[in-house]
Motif scaffolding. Structure first.
Motif, PDB file in Angstrom:
ATOM      1  N   LYS A  81      -3.053  45.016 -41.667  1.00 42.14           N
ATOM      2  CA  LYS A  81      -1.747  44.435 -41.368  1.00 42.14           C
ATOM      3  C   LYS A  81      -0.814  45.481 -40.777  1.00 42.14           C
ATOM      4  CE  LYS A  81       0.548  41.802 -44.524  1.00 42.14           C
ATOM      5  NZ  LYS A  81       0.796  41.286 -45.900  1.00 42.14           N
ATOM      6  N   ARG A 100       1.380  35.084 -41.309  1.00 43.54           N
ATOM      7  CA  ARG A 100       0.732  36.005 -42.237  1.00 43.54           C
ATOM      8  C   ARG A 100      -0.777  35.792 -42.207  1.00 43.54           C
ATOM      9  NH1 ARG A 100       2.453  33.238 -47.988  1.00 43.54           N
ATOM     10  NH2 ARG A 100       0.860  31.662 -47.849  1.00 43.54           N
ATOM     11  N   PRO A 101      -1.525  36.804 -42.641  1.00 44.14           N
ATOM     12  CA  PRO A 101      -2.984  36.734 -42.518  1.00 44.14           C
ATOM     13  C   PRO A 101      -3.618  35.863 -43.600  1.00 44.14           C
ATOM     14  CG  PRO A 101      -2.355  38.790 -43.567  1.00 44.14           C
ATOM     15  CD  PRO A 101      -1.072  38.070 -43.244  1.00 44.14           C
ATOM     16  N   GLY A 119      -5.713  36.068 -38.333  1.00 44.48           N
ATOM     17  CA  GLY A 119      -4.281  36.076 -38.060  1.00 44.48           C
ATOM     18  C   GLY A 119      -3.780  37.410 -37.544  1.00 44.48           C
ATOM     19  N   LEU A 120      -4.673  38.402 -37.474  1.00 40.48           N
ATOM     20  CA  LEU A 120      -4.270  39.728 -37.011  1.00 40.48           C
ATOM     21  C   LEU A 120      -4.585  39.896 -35.532  1.00 40.48           C
ATOM     22  CD1 LEU A 120      -5.842  41.598 -40.033  1.00 40.48           C
ATOM     23  CD2 LEU A 120      -3.377  41.315 -39.631  1.00 40.48           C
ATOM     24  N   MET A 131       0.534  41.106 -36.813  1.00 42.20           N
ATOM     25  CA  MET A 131       0.132  39.700 -36.753  1.00 42.20           C
ATOM     26  C   MET A 131      -0.014  39.207 -35.312  1.00 42.20           C
ATOM     27  SD  MET A 131      -0.117  39.210 -39.891  1.00 42.20           S
ATOM     28  CE  MET A 131      -0.713  37.546 -39.620  1.00 42.20           C
TER      29      MET A 131
END
Lengths: 353, 353
Positions: free
Chosen positions: A117, A128-129, A295-296, A122
C-alpha cells in the motif's frame, strides 16, 4: 500482452525462505518458459541453491540484501526496519519501478500489505485494497474476497470488490461474465447487513458488462460453487476461510484416525491409496496457493508462509496469469464503467432525498 | 432439579413433521425415561404414529391444532397467522405457562425465534437472544454463539454471550470453568473489531467465576477445540457455521468420488467400511443437532429442519440436559455477578472520562 512476464521474488519470505522459493521458481519457469525472475535476498544462501537450477539461474538476476522481514514482525515494525532495503520491500519496489510485472512473497501478510500500500498506492477509482483467494469448490474454483485486508465495508466498497473479483475471474478462469454473489446470512428474521443489501441493490439495478450478479449466497454456497466470485467484508471473509481450512484439516485428521482403527481398514486404505491421493490433492491448500492483493497499482501475490516449492510455484503461476491476461487493465476497464454508473446512481439518490 | 423433565414438541415442524418428531421422541424417551411429552399438531397424522410407540403414547399428551407454521413463512407472517394457535406457538406457550420445561421444534428458525422472543421475553439482565450450537472439534465438542439471532454486537453484548455460552458448557459438558475465546481475525495490520477488543478487555480485567477467558481465537481454532466456548456476533457466526458445514459436505463428496474411481478403491472402501462409518458419525451434523436459543425466559431448542428421528432425539437430548442441569439458574447466577462487575466497570470508565 507483455512479451515476457517479469517476476520479482522475495526470496527470504515464508517459513523456509530460499530453500522453497528457489526450487519453486524453477518449477514455475518450467511451466512458463517466457518468464524472467529477479530474486531479492541473501546471496550466500540463494547462490548455492541457484547453482542446482541452471535454467533458472540463466533466467534470473540476483539482488543481494541482508535485511529480511520476519514472520512475526508487526506491519509498523516491518515498515520501520525493512523499508528501502528488505527483500520484501525491494520485490515490491521492482514492480513500482517497472522492472518487474508482479511481486511474489511468502512473508507475513500484514507487512506485505502495509509495504504494498505504502509503495504502490491505490488504483485510481478504488478506495482500499482487498485480499482475494482461490477457493476449491465442487464445480472447480471460485474467487473469494476480502479475506482480511480491511474490517467492515460499505455498499460502494462491496461493489468495488465485485468489480475487482470479477476482473480476477476473467483473467484466471477466462469467464467473460463471471457470476458474483454477496455473502449473507439466511436467517429470515435478521435480513442481513444494510451495506450488503444496498450493494445488492446497486449491482441489480446497474448491470455491469462483466458481472452476472446472482444475489446473496450463504456460507455453504461457497464450496458448492454457486458463484464464480463471492464478495464479503474482511472480517467475515477471513473467518470463513480459516473455518473452512480448519474443517478440512479436521476431516483429514478424522480420516487418518478412522483408517488406523483396524488392520482391515489399513489394507483398505492401501488399496484405495490413489483415491486418497486424489482427495488430498483436491483439499490441499497448496494447490490453490496464492492470495492476491487487489486494488493496488501493481500485482502483488502472497503465498502461504508454510508452503512447499510446489505451492510457491502455484502462487507464481497465479501472478503470471494476472500479468499475462492483464488484470489491472481489466479492473480499470470495469471500474471506469462502474464509476460512471455509480456517479449517476449517487445523483439519483441525491435528487430523490 | 425437577422431578421429571417435561418436553413440549412442535410435532409439525421440520421438513418431515410428525413422521420424524414422533419416532424421535420415542428414542429420547428410551434414553431419558424420566421425561414426559406434550405433542402439538394434527391429531389425524400424529395419532397413528403414536400407536406404533406405546411407551411414548403412555408418557405423552397430544394437543390438536390445525395450524402449522410453514418452513418458508417469514417471521412476521408466522406471527400473524400462527400466534395463539400454531403447533410452534403452543409448544413455546406450554413453557411460558409452566406446563413444560423446554420446547423443541424443527420448524423455521426465524419464526421460532420471533415467537419465542414475543412470548417468553428476555431473561433479566440480558439484552437480546443468541443462538448457540454444538460444534464437533478434534478434542470433543465446543459451543459456538451467536449463529444468527442478531447481526453485530457491542462489547457488553459479547460479554453477555460469554456468560450464556459458559453456562451452557457447564450444563452440557459439566465443566465448572469453561475456556472462552472471542472469535477474531489474525491479520496483524487490522487489529480486529473495536467491540471484540473491548469485550476482551472486560473479560480479562474482570475475571468471572465460571469463565476462563483465553483471548482471541481464529476460525481454524474452532475445529481444533482451542476453547470450550467461542463467542462472536451473529453474522460472522452464521457464516462460519455454514462454511464449515459446506466444507464437510464437500469433503464427503470428494471422498465418495475418489472411492468410486477404481475397483481397487471400491474394495478398499469395503474393507475400511467400519472406519468410514466412524468418520461419517463424527462429521454428521445430526449427531450434534440442536441450536439452543439463549437469553430467553425459558429453554427453546431448534432442531435442523431436514433431520431424521435420531437427529431430532439428539435435539431433545440437548433440551433435556438444559433443564436437568438447570441452565437458566446457571445463566442467572453468572449474569448476576457479571452485572455487578459490569456496573463497577462502567462507573470506573465514567469517573475517568
Amino acid at each position: 500482452m507483455p512479451q515476457k512476464v517479469r517476476i520479482a521474488l522475495d526470496a527470504m519470505g515464508g517459513d523456509h525462505g530460499p530453500s522453497v522459493v528457489v526450487p519453486g521458481a524453477a518449477l514455475a519457469l518450467a511451466q512458463h518458459p517466457d518468464s524472467t525472475f529477479i530474486l531479492f535476498g541473501d546471496q550466500g544462501r540463494i547462490g548455492p541453491l541457484l547453482a542446482a537450477h541452471p535454467r533458472l539461474k540463466a533466467a534470473c538476476r540476483l539482488v543481494h540484501t541482508d535485511v529480511a522481514v520476519r514472520m512475526d514482525d508487526k506491519p509498523s515494525q516491518a515498515l520501520r526496519n525493512g523499508r528501502w532495503k528488505s527483500s520484501m520491500w525491494l520485490a515490491i519496489d521492482a514492480v513500482k519501478k517497472g522492472e518487474a510485472d508482479v511481486a511474489v512473497s511468502a512473508g507475513n501478510t500484514g507487512a506485505l500489505m502495509a509495504m504494498a500500500k505504502f509503495n504502490l498506492r491505490m488504483l485510481s477509482g478504488i478506495e482500499r485494497p482487498a485480499i482475494a483467494a482461490l477457493w476449491p469448490t465442487m464445480k472447480g474454483t471460485c474467487i473469494v474476497l476480502d479475506l482480511g485486508a480491511s474490517i467492515g465495508a460499505d455498499a460502494e466498497q462491496l461493489v468495488d470488490m465485485a468489480v475487482m473479483g470479477s476482473a480476477m475471474a476473467r483473467v484466471l478462469h477466462q469467464i467473460d461474465r463471471p457470476s458474483v454473489g454477496l455473502l449473507n446470512i439466511g436467517v429470515e428474521e435478521v435480513k442481513g447487513l444494510e451495506a450488503v443489501r444496498e450493494a445488492g441493490r446497486i449491482l441489480r439495478e446497474n448491470p455491469l458488462p462483466h458481472i452476472d450478479y446472482i444475489g446473496f449466497v450463504e456460507g455453504d454456497d461457497i464450496g458448492r460453487g454457486k458463484a464464480d466470485v463471492v464478495v464479503t467484508e474482511g472480517f467475515a471473509g477471513n473467518i470463513a476461510l480459516k473455518t473452512a481450512e480448519g474443517t478440512a484439516r479436521q476431516f483429514a485428521d478424522y480420516l487418518r484416525g478412522a483408517i488406523s482403527q483396524s488392520i482391515w481398514s489399513k489394507i483398505g486404505y492401501l488399496l484405495a491409496r490413489p483415491a486418497f491421493r486424489m482427495l488430498r490433492d483436491k483439499m490441499d491448500p497448496n494447490k490453490s496457493n496464492g492470495g492476491v492483493f487487489l486494488g493496488l497499482n501493481g500485482v502483488v501475490i502472497k503465498s502461504h508462509g508454510g508452503t512447499d516449492s510446489e505451492g510457491f510455484a502455484a502462487a507464481i503461476d497465479v501472478g503470471y496469469n494476472m500479468v499475462h491476461y492483464e488484470l489491472l487493465a481489466k479492473i480499470g476497464e470495469t471500474i471506469h464503467r462502474h464509476a460512471g454508473v455509480s456517479a449517476a446512481d449517487r445523483a439519483i439518490g441525491g435528487a430523490v432525498s
